[in-house]
Design an enzyme around this catalytic site. Structure first.
Site, PDB file in Angstrom:
ATOM      1  N   ALA A   4       0.940  -1.159  -0.088  1.00 35.83           N
ATOM      2  CA  ALA A   4       0.067  -0.001  -0.059  1.00 35.83           C
ATOM      3  C   ALA A   4       0.848   1.210   0.017  1.00 35.83           C
ATOM      4  CB  ALA A   4      -0.980  -0.194   1.177  1.00 35.83           C
ATOM      5  N   TYR A  60      -5.379   9.442   1.047  1.00 35.54           N
ATOM      6  CA  TYR A  60      -5.051   8.149   1.534  1.00 35.54           C
ATOM      7  C   TYR A  60      -6.350   7.251   1.500  1.00 35.54           C
ATOM      8  CZ  TYR A  60      -3.670   4.301   4.317  1.00 35.54           C
ATOM      9  OH  TYR A  60      -3.331   3.042   4.700  1.00 35.54           O
ATOM     10  N   LYS A  78      -7.738   4.047  -0.969  1.00 40.27           N
ATOM     11  CA  LYS A  78      -7.796   2.807  -0.123  1.00 40.27           C
ATOM     12  C   LYS A  78      -9.139   2.337  -0.400  1.00 40.27           C
ATOM     13  CE  LYS A  78      -5.451   0.735   1.859  1.00 40.27           C
ATOM     14  NZ  LYS A  78      -4.742  -0.548   1.672  1.00 40.27           N
TER      15      LYS A  78
END
Length: 242
Positions: free
Chosen positions: A12, A77, A81
């Protein structure tokens, strides 16, 4: 050629502040790469276990987040995600998405390692006390437990995992320093006194009921997990790994 049974995606883009300036690279890793893995899993008819984050929520809750609560990311972020999660679901592959928070271990760089380093270098440190959550030290054990379940594919879906209990970053840091035996004062500060580019969740406690009941995953208290981890990196070994 080996037949693939399960793909575990631990990769990630996790530099949450930098993601605000680099939305493209963050999306490539957190969304597009995940979509590609999901397509491969669907093609090979295998299970994809994907690690996601509490940042898919806005952090305004006052009770632990269940998997059914509506997502509402407020950072690049978190948005990338969540888009990765959605790409997995759309792909039609078998999947288990595990959202976690405050992840750390004896390996790599993380909050515990940072606090240990700062506590060795400074007589006092300031740590935010108004962001509440629960650390997660043994996520890998939870994944291994899921992998050992023969019916795991039948239980596809989204799950939450972190350790049990509730604390602030300040509480977490105080316990780290206490267990280390280092002579460093930890001072509580507010988020307003420690501004960052990314909006961080004020509350990110995750409800672990579903993963416990479905897969029999044990969820130790965060203090217990921290003590175990600190024992792994005590003394000279700790200095080498920081």
């Amino acid at each position: 050629v080996h037949e693939v049974d399960t793909i575990i995606n631990c990769a990630a883009y996790t530099a949450v502040d930098r993601a605000e300036d680099e939305p493209g690279p963050a999306a490539e890793i957190n969304t597009q790469a995940v979509a590609n893995l999901a397509k491969a899993a669907q093609k090979e008819d295998c299970l994809l276990i994907h690690i996601s984050t509490d940042y898919v929520f806005d952090g305004t809750a006052t009770t632990p987040y269940t998997e059914k609560i509506k997502t509402c990311p407020v950072s690049v972020y978190g948005k990338t995600k969540l888009a990765g999660e959605e790409a997995i679901i759309r792909s039609g592959c078998f999947y288990i998405i595990i959202r976690t928070a405050w992840l750390y271990s004896a390996f790599g760089h993380n909050f515990v390692k940072t606090i240990l380093r700062l506590a060795e270098e400074r007589p006092e440190i300031n740590v935010v006390s108004d962001q509440i959550g629960t650390p997660a030290e043994d996520l890998a054990k939870a994944i291994v437990k899921i992998m050992a379940n023969d019916d795991r594919v039948e239980h596809e879906g989204i799950y939450h995992y972190s350790n049990a209990g509730v604390c602030s970053w300040y509480d977490f840091a105080v316990e780290i320093v206490r267990l280390s035996g280092l002579n460093c004062r930890v001072n509580p500060v507010t988020t307003a006194e420690y501004p960052t580019k990314t909006h961080r969740p004020a509350y990110s406690v995750l409800d672990k009921t579903k993963i416990k009941h479905t897969f029999g995953v044990e969820v130790p208290e965060w203090q217990e997990a921290l003590r175990r981890m600190m024992g792994e990196i005590s003394g000279e070994q700790r200095k080498e790994k920081i």
